[in-house]
Design a protein around this motif. Structure first.
Motif, PDB file in Angstrom:
ATOM      1  N   ARG A   4       0.838  -1.186   0.000  1.00  0.00           N
ATOM      2  CA  ARG A   4       0.000   0.000   0.000  1.00  0.00           C
ATOM      3  C   ARG A   4       0.882   1.249   0.000  1.00  0.00           C
ATOM      4  NH1 ARG A   4      -5.260  -1.291  -1.334  1.00  0.00           N
ATOM      5  NH2 ARG A   4      -6.188  -2.750   0.168  1.00  0.00           N
ATOM      6  N   ALA A   5       0.356   2.339  -0.543  1.00  0.00           N
ATOM      7  CA  ALA A   5       1.027   3.633  -0.502  1.00  0.00           C
ATOM      8  C   ALA A   5       0.318   4.488   0.537  1.00  0.00           C
ATOM      9  CB  ALA A   5       0.982   4.302  -1.866  1.00  0.00           C
ATOM     10  N   ILE A   6       1.010   4.804   1.629  1.00  0.00           N
ATOM     11  CA  ILE A   6       0.391   5.589   2.688  1.00  0.00           C
ATOM     12  C   ILE A   6       1.025   6.984   2.740  1.00  0.00           C
ATOM     13  CG2 ILE A   6      -0.006   3.471   4.001  1.00  0.00           C
ATOM     14  CD1 ILE A   6       2.050   4.565   6.030  1.00  0.00           C
ATOM     15  N   ILE A   7       0.253   7.947   3.196  1.00  0.00           N
ATOM     16  CA  ILE A   7       0.766   9.304   3.364  1.00  0.00           C
ATOM     17  C   ILE A   7       1.460   9.405   4.709  1.00  0.00           C
ATOM     18  CG2 ILE A   7       0.136  11.730   3.658  1.00  0.00           C
ATOM     19  CD1 ILE A   7      -2.139  11.298   1.682  1.00  0.00           C
ATOM     20  N   THR A   8       2.748   9.737   4.681  1.00  0.00           N
ATOM     21  CA  THR A   8       3.509   9.869   5.927  1.00  0.00           C
ATOM     22  C   THR A   8       3.923  11.308   6.207  1.00  0.00           C
ATOM     23  OG1 THR A   8       5.598   9.384   4.783  1.00  0.00           O
ATOM     24  CG2 THR A   8       4.399   7.523   5.758  1.00  0.00           C
ATOM     25  N   GLY A   9       3.662  12.200   5.271  1.00  0.00           N
ATOM     26  CA  GLY A   9       3.999  13.601   5.491  1.00  0.00           C
ATOM     27  C   GLY A   9       3.209  14.501   4.566  1.00  0.00           C
ATOM     28  N   THR A  10       2.786  15.644   5.072  1.00  0.00           N
ATOM     29  CA  THR A  10       2.100  16.649   4.257  1.00  0.00           C
ATOM     30  C   THR A  10       2.794  17.992   4.450  1.00  0.00           C
ATOM     31  OG1 THR A  10       0.553  17.241   6.031  1.00  0.00           O
ATOM     32  CG2 THR A  10      -0.133  15.493   4.505  1.00  0.00           C
ATOM     33  N   GLY A  11       2.670  18.851   3.456  1.00  0.00           N
ATOM     34  CA  GLY A  11       3.250  20.184   3.567  1.00  0.00           C
ATOM     35  C   GLY A  11       2.652  21.101   2.524  1.00  0.00           C
ATOM     36  N   ASP A 125       0.783   5.990  -6.684  1.00  0.00           N
ATOM     37  CA  ASP A 125       0.277   4.791  -6.012  1.00  0.00           C
ATOM     38  C   ASP A 125       0.589   3.543  -6.825  1.00  0.00           C
ATOM     39  OD1 ASP A 125      -1.381   3.181  -4.201  1.00  0.00           O
ATOM     40  OD2 ASP A 125      -2.867   3.209  -5.812  1.00  0.00           O
ATOM     41  N   ALA A 126       0.382   3.618  -8.144  1.00  0.00           N
ATOM     42  CA  ALA A 126       0.643   2.457  -9.005  1.00  0.00           C
ATOM     43  C   ALA A 126       2.124   2.087  -9.002  1.00  0.00           C
ATOM     44  CB  ALA A 126       0.168   2.748 -10.428  1.00  0.00           C
ATOM     45  N   MET A 127       2.989   3.096  -8.996  1.00  0.00           N
ATOM     46  CA  MET A 127       4.431   2.808  -8.983  1.00  0.00           C
ATOM     47  C   MET A 127       4.858   2.168  -7.664  1.00  0.00           C
ATOM     48  SD  MET A 127       6.331   5.867 -11.089  1.00  0.00           S
ATOM     49  CE  MET A 127       5.380   7.239 -10.430  1.00  0.00           C
ATOM     50  N   ILE A 128       4.273   2.613  -6.579  1.00  0.00           N
ATOM     51  CA  ILE A 128       4.615   2.014  -5.288  1.00  0.00           C
ATOM     52  C   ILE A 128       4.045   0.603  -5.193  1.00  0.00           C
ATOM     53  CG2 ILE A 128       4.085   2.137  -2.814  1.00  0.00           C
ATOM     54  CD1 ILE A 128       4.579   5.146  -2.987  1.00  0.00           C
ATOM     55  N   ARG A 129       2.810   0.422  -5.621  1.00  0.00           N
ATOM     56  CA  ARG A 129       2.220  -0.921  -5.587  1.00  0.00           C
ATOM     57  C   ARG A 129       3.019  -1.915  -6.422  1.00  0.00           C
ATOM     58  NH1 ARG A 129      -3.621  -1.735  -4.491  1.00  0.00           N
ATOM     59  NH2 ARG A 129      -4.508   0.177  -3.641  1.00  0.00           N
ATOM     60  N   SER A 130       3.562  -1.460  -7.555  1.00  0.00           N
ATOM     61  CA  SER A 130       4.294  -2.358  -8.459  1.00  0.00           C
ATOM     62  C   SER A 130       5.718  -2.642  -8.002  1.00  0.00           C
ATOM     63  CB  SER A 130       4.350  -1.747  -9.867  1.00  0.00           C
ATOM     64  OG  SER A 130       5.198  -0.605  -9.889  1.00  0.00           O
ATOM     65  N   GLY A 131       6.178  -1.897  -6.986  1.00  0.00           N
ATOM     66  CA  GLY A 131       7.532  -2.096  -6.487  1.00  0.00           C
ATOM     67  C   GLY A 131       8.568  -1.245  -7.182  1.00  0.00           C
ATOM     68  N   GLN A 132       8.136  -0.346  -8.067  1.00  0.00           N
ATOM     69  CA  GLN A 132       9.081   0.509  -8.776  1.00  0.00           C
ATOM     70  C   GLN A 132       9.678   1.578  -7.871  1.00  0.00           C
ATOM     71  OE1 GLN A 132       7.619   1.798 -12.546  1.00  0.00           O
ATOM     72  NE2 GLN A 132       9.221   3.337 -12.852  1.00  0.00           N
ATOM     73  N   ALA A 133       8.993   1.909  -6.802  1.00  0.00           N
ATOM     74  CA  ALA A 133       9.479   2.929  -5.874  1.00  0.00           C
ATOM     75  C   ALA A 133       9.003   2.604  -4.468  1.00  0.00           C
ATOM     76  CB  ALA A 133       8.988   4.308  -6.288  1.00  0.00           C
ATOM     77  N   LEU A 168       4.406   9.813  -0.104  1.00  0.00           N
ATOM     78  CA  LEU A 168       3.826   8.474  -0.134  1.00  0.00           C
ATOM     79  C   LEU A 168       4.921   7.459   0.146  1.00  0.00           C
ATOM     80  CD1 LEU A 168       1.391   8.236  -3.205  1.00  0.00           C
ATOM     81  CD2 LEU A 168       0.826   8.632  -0.809  1.00  0.00           C
ATOM     82  N   GLU A 169       4.657   6.532   1.052  1.00  0.00           N
ATOM     83  CA  GLU A 169       5.622   5.474   1.367  1.00  0.00           C
ATOM     84  C   GLU A 169       4.964   4.111   1.294  1.00  0.00           C
ATOM     85  OE1 GLU A 169       8.631   5.829   4.378  1.00  0.00           O
ATOM     86  OE2 GLU A 169       7.801   7.765   5.031  1.00  0.00           O
ATOM     87  N   ALA A 170       5.734   3.122   0.882  1.00  0.00           N
ATOM     88  CA  ALA A 170       5.239   1.750   0.795  1.00  0.00           C
ATOM     89  C   ALA A 170       5.126   1.130   2.183  1.00  0.00           C
ATOM     90  CB  ALA A 170       6.184   0.911  -0.067  1.00  0.00           C
ATOM     91  N   ARG A 171       4.000   0.449   2.405  1.00  0.00           N
ATOM     92  CA  ARG A 171       3.796  -0.323   3.626  1.00  0.00           C
ATOM     93  C   ARG A 171       3.065  -1.609   3.250  1.00  0.00           C
ATOM     94  NH1 ARG A 171       6.585   3.187   5.405  1.00  0.00           N
ATOM     95  NH2 ARG A 171       6.353   4.401   7.322  1.00  0.00           N
ATOM     96  N   GLU A 172       3.212  -2.605   4.065  1.00  0.00           N
ATOM     97  CA  GLU A 172       2.501  -3.859   3.834  1.00  0.00           C
ATOM     98  C   GLU A 172       1.126  -3.799   4.497  1.00  0.00           C
ATOM     99  OE1 GLU A 172       3.286  -6.361   1.933  1.00  0.00           O
ATOM    100  OE2 GLU A 172       5.236  -5.518   1.370  1.00  0.00           O
ATOM    101  N   GLY A 173       0.112  -4.232   3.762  1.00  0.00           N
ATOM    102  CA  GLY A 173      -1.231  -4.297   4.304  1.00  0.00           C
ATOM    103  C   GLY A 173      -1.818  -5.682   4.126  1.00  0.00           C
ATOM    104  N   LYS A 174      -3.003  -5.881   4.657  1.00  0.00           N
ATOM    105  CA  LYS A 174      -3.656  -7.189   4.559  1.00  0.00           C
ATOM    106  C   LYS A 174      -4.327  -7.400   3.208  1.00  0.00           C
ATOM    107  CE  LYS A 174      -6.127  -6.410   8.213  1.00  0.00           C
ATOM    108  NZ  LYS A 174      -7.134  -6.573   9.299  1.00  0.00           N
ATOM    109  N   GLY A 175      -4.556  -6.311   2.488  1.00  0.00           N
ATOM    110  CA  GLY A 175      -5.191  -6.435   1.184  1.00  0.00           C
ATOM    111  C   GLY A 175      -6.676  -6.158   1.200  1.00  0.00           C
TER     112      GLY A 175
END
Length: 324
Positions: A4-11, A125-133, A168-175
Motif C-alpha cells: 500500500r502507498a500511505i501518506i507519511t507527510g504533508t506540507g 500509487d501504481a508505482m509504489i504498488r508495483s515495487g518501482q518505488a 507516499l511510502e510503501a507499507r505492507e497491508g492485509k489487502g
C-alpha cells in the motif's frame, strides 16, 4: 500481504502576497459581497514577481519531507501536477528535484489541470504498488495568476497561487479496506468538453501562454454530477459506502460546487475540509493544500477514511479513497 502507498507527510506553501476581494473592486465591476456570494472566496495568494511554480513546489516539498522525517535522497521520485510550469520543458519536477538537492531518482510532471493532483496520486500509487518505488513525493503547484485575463470578472477573481505536497511510502497491508493508505482511485476524461474550460494559447497553436477561458454555468453543472459520480465509483472499488467516509477533501474551486457535491454524496458539511475562502482555486495545488492544512490542525485521526475528488479542463476528473 499487499503493498500500500500511505501518506507519511504533508506540507504546503503559500506566497506572501495576500489579495483580498476588495483589491478587484477598483479594477472590475465587482465587489467583495458579489465574489463571496457566488464563490465563497474571500482572499487568495499571488506569487511575487520572479517567483515560479517550482519555487512554490520546493517549499511545499520541504515541509512534507520534514513532517515525514525524511531527507531528499530518501525519496525515489517526484510526481508534480501543474498546468503552469516554469518552462515548456524541462519538467518543473526536475527543478524541484534540483532545488531540494536530490541527487537520485526520477522526476516528471502530470498535466490534468485542476484534477492533476488526483491523477498524480494515482500514478504514484501504481508505482509504489508495483515495487518501482518505495517513497514518492507527490506535489501540486500552480501560479494561475500568470494566465488570468484581468478584464474578465467571471474568472480572474477565482484563482490563486500555491503548492501542496505529500510523501507516499510503501507499507505492507492485509489487502482489504481496513488497510492504511490509498485504497482505490477513479480517473476520467472527455475531450469533447474542451471548450468549457481551457487556455487560449500554446506552443503549437499561438506560441504564447494564453489566458484562461471558462463557461462557468456549464462547468458548474458538469462538476456536481461528475464529482459525485467519481467519488461513488472510487468508494465502490474500495468496498466502502459514503456512510463510512470521515472526511471529504475536495478540489477547492467554488463553495457552491463543494456543497452541492457533498449533498449528492449524503455528507454533512462538518465532514468537508474547506480552504477555498482563504486560498481561492489553486487548481492542482488545492487538494494537497487542503490535506496539509487539515493535517496540521490535527483533524485527521488514524483509520479515518478520506475521499478526494477534482475536476478540471479537458474535461478531466477523478477521485481517490484512502485510509489515514
Amino acid at each position: 500481504m499487499t503493498r500500500r502507498a500511505i501518506i507519511t507527510g504533508t506540507g504546503h506553501y503559500l506566497p506572501e502576497r495576500v489579495v483580498e476581494n476588495s483589491w478587484f473592486e477598483d479594477k472590475l465591476d465587482t465587489s467583495d459581497e458579489w465574489i463571496r456570494a457566488r464563490t465563497g472566496i474571500e482572499r487568495r495568494h499571488f506569487a511575487a514577481e520572479g517567483q515560479t511554480t517550482s519555487d512554490l513546489g520546493i517549499q511545499a516539498a520541504r515541509a512534507a519531507l520534514e513532517k515525514a522525517g525524511l531527507q531528499p535522497d530518501d525519496i525515489d521520485g517526484i510526481v508534480l501536477a501543474t498546468s503552469t510550469p516554469d518552462f515548456t520543458f524541462p519538467a518543473a519536477a526536475t527543478m524541484v528535484q534540483s532545488g531540494l538537492g536530490m541527487t537520485r531518482g526520477f522526476a516528471f510532471d502530470i498535466q490534468a489541470v485542476c484534477a492533476g493532483f488526483v491523477f498524480a496520486l494515482a500514478n504514484a500509487d501504481a508505482m509504489i504498488r508495483s515495487g518501482q518505488a518505495e517513497r514518492i513525493l507527490v506535489i501540486g503547484a500552480e501560479t494561475f495568476s500568470r494566465i488570468m485575463d484581468w478584464t474578465d470578472r467571471s474568472t480572474c477573481v477565482l484563482f490563486g497561487d500555491g503548492a501542496g505536497a505529500v510523501v507516499l511510502e510503501a507499507r505492507e497491508g492485509k489487502g482489504d479496506n481496513s488497510d492504511r493508505g490509498i485504497l482505490a482511485c477513479d480517473l476520467n476524461s472527455d475531450g469533447k468538453y474542451r471548450e468549457l474550460l481551457y487556455v487560449d494559447g500554446g506552443v503549437s497553436t499561438t506560441g504564447t501562454a494564453g489566458q484562461l477561458r471558462m463557461q462557468g454555468n456549464l462547468v458548474f453543472r458538469h462538476s456536481v454530477e461528475k464529482l459525485a459520480k467519481t467519488a461513488h465509483a472510487a468508494l465502490d472499488k474500495a468496498g466502502l459506502t459514503p456512510d463510512e467516509v470521515d472526511w471529504l477533501v475536495p478540489h477547492q474551486a467554488n463553495l457552491r460546487i463543494i456543497s452541492a457535491t457533498a449533498q449528492k454524496m449524503g455528507l454533512p458539511m462538518e465532514k468537508v475540509v474547506l480552504t477555498v475562502a482563504d486560498h481561492g482555486n489553486t487548481s492542482a495545488a488545492s487538494i494537497p493544500l487542503a490535506l496539509s492544512v487539515a493535517d496540521g490542525e490535527g483533524r485527521f485521526k488514524p483509520g479515518d477514511v478520506l475521499v478526494t475528488e477534482a475536476i478540471g479542463g479537458g474535461l478531466s476528473w477523478g477521485s481517490a479513497v484512502l485510509r489515514w
